[in-house]
Design a protein around this motif. Structure first.
Motif, mmCIF file in Angstrom:
data_model
loop_
_atom_site.group_PDB
_atom_site.id
_atom_site.type_symbol
_atom_site.label_atom_id
_atom_site.label_comp_id
_atom_site.label_asym_id
_atom_site.label_seq_id
_atom_site.Cartn_x
_atom_site.Cartn_y
_atom_site.Cartn_z
ATOM 1 N N ASP A 457 0.806 -1.210 0.000
ATOM 2 C CA ASP A 457 0.000 0.000 0.000
ATOM 3 C C ASP A 457 0.845 1.269 0.000
ATOM 4 O O ASP A 457 0.305 2.372 -0.125
ATOM 5 C CB ASP A 457 -0.983 0.015 1.163
ATOM 6 C CG ASP A 457 -0.305 -0.044 2.529
ATOM 7 O OD1 ASP A 457 0.933 -0.129 2.583
ATOM 8 O OD2 ASP A 457 -1.037 -0.021 3.538
ATOM 9 N N HIS A 491 -3.788 -1.112 -5.116
ATOM 10 C CA HIS A 491 -3.266 0.153 -4.586
ATOM 11 C C HIS A 491 -2.906 1.151 -5.685
ATOM 12 O O HIS A 491 -1.988 1.956 -5.532
ATOM 13 C CB HIS A 491 -2.049 -0.097 -3.686
ATOM 14 C CG HIS A 491 -2.333 -1.041 -2.563
ATOM 15 N ND1 HIS A 491 -3.247 -0.757 -1.566
ATOM 16 C CD2 HIS A 491 -1.852 -2.286 -2.277
ATOM 17 C CE1 HIS A 491 -3.302 -1.760 -0.720
ATOM 18 N NE2 HIS A 491 -2.479 -2.710 -1.120
ATOM 19 N N LYS A 696 -6.064 -2.209 2.428
ATOM 20 C CA LYS A 696 -6.925 -1.706 1.370
ATOM 21 C C LYS A 696 -8.136 -1.025 2.005
ATOM 22 O O LYS A 696 -8.602 -1.434 3.078
ATOM 23 C CB LYS A 696 -7.416 -2.843 0.475
ATOM 24 C CG LYS A 696 -6.342 -3.576 -0.287
ATOM 25 C CD LYS A 696 -7.001 -4.651 -1.143
ATOM 26 C CE LYS A 696 -5.989 -5.569 -1.757
ATOM 27 N NZ LYS A 696 -6.628 -6.657 -2.541
#
Length: 807
Positions: A457, A491, A696
């Motif tokens: 991420d 991402h 997420k």
């Protein structure tokens, strides 16, 4: 005599255990006959358990009488992870560190004729030796090549030749050469050091330099010259020159050493991405681990060559050497094939349970008494990595490590200070390349180097960070078998921002790891068979349509092929054998039967000996086919048969080539599997399995990104809006058995919320339904279940979350 190198990969014996005193005892008759490269883990089917202990190796070394009086050394390119070397019962060297080459001077220990070489290896976890943690398998063994080196007492030192091209113009390039000259003589010598550059013949000579070298010392001699009309190295045209430096004393050449190099320049920028030879160049590549189906870490040079070719043929242009210095041949092959290379040090962390005593520990030591030796192990490895690999045109950065932020908070400042020191050391050792910090998406590690590598991420958390960056890991496929065709990017990595230098997929191939259930994120499987996602990527990058994938059917026969017809017997090569199920029309069908491969003639060896079973159970057969690599250390014809129940067999004939060997004394004593396997100490850690892991979200308000919810502190995750259906989903990265999830809200819940888990990371199932009236911090306990990710979702309106913990 200038110098000689002899591979001594064949004719070793091996036994598990420490064998005290065996270095001075006669050879045992019951040890296994093996060849190098070798691993404790043979045969390797990705079992997360590994043998942790000792293993001993022995070999007879023949020394020519003419070599005596010269410098004679054993070169080891990789031993995991501590070893002691004995010659004729005498201790000649010890090395600590599993990923860097080293030499052992045996000049005074050998005699003319037969000599006994004994090596004791151990792969115990060591609190004072990097790496202390990592998503990988840490099997022991002499897993890279071993050579005998013979050179003059006055010589160019081992990897003592450095080449740079500091000024490059269209019509000329300046070539600077650093030559380390060793004088082992008991008196000074006046040496004349010269160098010649060749490109299908000599193209430039550097002005010779005279230098007086004191007795028993080493001197560095600098040369400079000009290369006219240089041909630039580029992945599309990877042109290499060869430079040979010679040392002459009293009119006689005493030593010479050659190295390949390329002429190119590059730049990582903060706002415009990466440039190669003055032109913008998008980096798109894959992480590559060195272990492989059947053979564990003990791959040959031929297997390295195939791995790089698979990434190149995919249309990618960079490989990240995750997460340790790779075989010197790896970078050399990147040079030749035209693939950029991110060379990485093993300052390595791993999320999840923080358990001292196994490779789940804090990346940096938690005990002060371990710090000095641990830090020195990384300094030593960095010096060696740069020395060995510095001339490779493909290498564009020295990376200090990966996810070292997975360090206990009490010592994280020390981990950052060490990172800063290693960055500075890298640039002092090699001012021509920037230093990167890989996996730098937490705890402020991203600002410590010249380039930040963001994993997971980090790709969405660090938009336009203001300094050079790449996405050093992103995911898109998982699982054994053929998998899905289309890669599912995460991402936001599908967006190519102008300031980002590139992105590097996790990962090129499945790998073995001590984390149960992990290591299945490859575009190709552990046995290097391309999954469907591999073909999707190739279509995206090169426009090559995928092959017709096999359909279910009933097999009538086997077909077998090899990528080569001959195998060298020096341990540097192998044959990759593929077997397919075909129907009565010769069409491949997805009929997944176990396939037995047997060597009927010759001395061919699979990881398990003279036979090897490909099967669905070991992940080595899917879509009606399987593959494995085979070696031979004895010249002659090789006949291999493939059989499976209910289908016609197939045979293949290859040839092993090399010097003739004397008649053997009997049947080869084949290695049996390791006597015990060590279970990782799971379940003993206190840290949340989600801590600092990728997260997420359906959305995030500015300053309230999902990563806030998986790290201790006051920062929170907050959805960007107030509509139903918002969610936050921390990844555990590996499948764990979980039984407790803690959710801490910014305020006591005022609307319904749902806790879910997903074994595959995508298909979520409910665990707990919560709502108004609960405390601000809620512990959800349940029957143990396997999860790769958890999710907190909101059917009505989202709530602000301070932390999500998973145990």
């Amino acid at each position: 005599m200038i110098s000689e190198r002899h591979f001594i990969n064949g004719d070793w014996t091996f036994a598990y255990g420490e064998h005290p005193g065996a270095e001075a005892a006669p050879p045992a008759s019951d040890w296994f006959d093996i060849g190098l490269p070798h691993s404790f883990e043979l045969p390797d089917y990705r079992d997360y358990r590994i043998y942790v202990g000792h293993g001993c190796y022995r070999r007879t070394l023949d020394v020519d009488e003419a070599w005596l009086g010269q410098w004679i050394a054993l070169e080891f390119l990789g031993v995991f992870q501590t070893c002691e070397v004995f010659v004729n019962g005498r201790s000649v060297g010890r090395h600590e560190g599993g990923y860097t080459p080293f030499t052992v001077d045996v000049s005074d220990a050998v005699r003319a004729g037969a000599n006994d070489v004994f090596v004791r290896v151990d792969n115990h976890w060591n609190a004072r030796l990097a790496p202390r943690a990592g998503d990988y398998s840490f099997g022991g063994g002499i897993y890279r090549d071993v050579s005998l080196l013979v050179a003059d007492r006055v010589r160019v030192d081992w990897y003592g030749l450095g080449v740079t091209t500091p000024v490059i113009e269209p019509d000329a390039a300046t070539v600077n050469v650093s030559v380390e000259v060793v004088n082992d003589e008991p008196h000074p010598v006046e040496a004349v050091v010269s160098a010649v550059i060749a490109d299908d013949g000599p193209v430039a000579e550097l002005e010779p330099v005279k230098h007086v070298i004191p007795a028993r010392s080493t001197a560095v001699v600098e040369l400079e010259g000009t290369l006219a009309d240089p041909r630039l190295w580029h992945p599309d045209h990877p042109h290499l020159y060869e430079l040979t430096a010679a040392v002459e004393v009293d009119g006689r050449v005493r030593s010479a050493q050659s190295t390949a190099f390329g002429v190119r320049w590059f730049e990582f920028t903060a706002d415009r991405g990466f440039f190669l030879n003055g032109e913008h160049y998008d980096l798109h590549g894959a992480n590559v681990h060195q272990n492989r189906g059947g053979w564990a870490d003990a791959g040959t040079r031929a297997s390295i060559r195939r791995d790089i070719a698979m990434i190149k043929d995919l249309g990618m242009n960079i490989i990240r050497g995750s997460h340790y210095p790779h075989h010197p041949y790896f970078a050399a092959e990147c040079d030749r094939q035209g693939v950029l290379f991110w060379s990485e040090l093993h300052f390595w962390g791993m999320g999840g349970e923080d358990i001292e005593g196994f490779w789940f520990a804090s990346a940096y030591p938690i005990h002060e008494e371990d710090e000095a030796e641990f830090e020195e192990s990384l300094r030593r490895a960095l010096r060696t990595m740069i020395r060995v690999h510095r001339n490779h045109a493909s290498i564009i950065t020295w990376s200090i490590g990966n996810e070292a932020f997975f360090t206990d908070d009490a010592v994280v400042d020390k981990a950052k200070a060490l990172t800063v020191e290693l960055v500075a050391m890298s640039k002092a050792l090699d001012p021509t390349r920037p230093a990167a910090v890989g996996g730098a998406q937490r705890k402020g590690f991203d600002v410590l180097g010249d380039i930040a590598g963001y994993n997971g991420d980090g790709a969405e958390l660090f938009h336009d960070p203001g300094f050079p960056s790449v996405v050093s890991e992103y995911h898109g496929t998982s699982g054994n078998g053929p998998g899905e065709y289309e890669v599912q990017w995460e991402h936001g990595v599908e967006v190519d921002y102008p300031w980002r230098s590139g992105k590097i997929f996790w990962c090129g191939f499945h790998y073995k790891t001590v984390a149960p259930g992990a290591g299945l994120q490859g575009l190709a499987d552990y046995f290097r068979r391309p999954k469907r996602a591999y073909h999707w990527y190739r279509e995206q990058l090169l426009g090559i349509a995928p092959p017709e994938f096999p359909q279910p059917g009933t097999a009538a026969a086997l077909q077998m092929r090899s990528d080569v017809d001959t195998i060298p017997t020096d341990g540097t090569g192998d044959a990759r054998i593929e077997v397919e199920m075909v129907d009565e029309h010769g069409v491949r069908v997805a009929d997944d039967k176990p396939i037995l491969l047997t060597v009927l003639e010759g001395d061919g060896l699979f990881p398990s000996g003279r036979s090897f079973t490909l099967s669905p159970e070991t992940g080595s057969v899917w879509d009606g086919a399987g593959a494995i690599e085979m070696r031979s250390y004895t010249p002659g014809p090789l006949r291999i048969r493939a059989t499976a129940d209910g289908v016609a067999p197939a045979e293949l004939v290859l040839t092993a080539t090399g010097p003739a060997k004397p008649a053997g004394s009997g049947e080869r004593r084949l290695q049996t599997p390791a006597p015990y396997l060590t279970e990782p100490p799971l379940g003993g850690g206190y840290i949340s399995l989600a801590e600092y892991r990728p997260v997420k979200t359906s959305s995030a308000a500015p300053g309230h990104h999902g990563g806030n919810a998986t790290q201790p502190g006051e920062a929170t995750w907050r959805a960007a809006g107030d509509e139903p259906g918002e969610w936050i989903a921390p990844s555990l990265e590996f499948p764990y058995k979980i039984r407790l999830i803690e959710v801490t809200f910014a305020e006591p819940p005022s609307s319904p919320w749902l806790v879910e888990s997903a074994e595959d990371g995508r298909s979520f199932e409910p665990v707990h339904e919560g709502g108004p009236g609960e405390d601000r911090s809620v512990k959800v306990q349940f029957e143990a279940r396997t999860a790769l990710a958890v999710r907190v979702s909101f059917p009505e309106r989202p709530l602000e979350i301070r932390e999500i913990r998973v145990h």
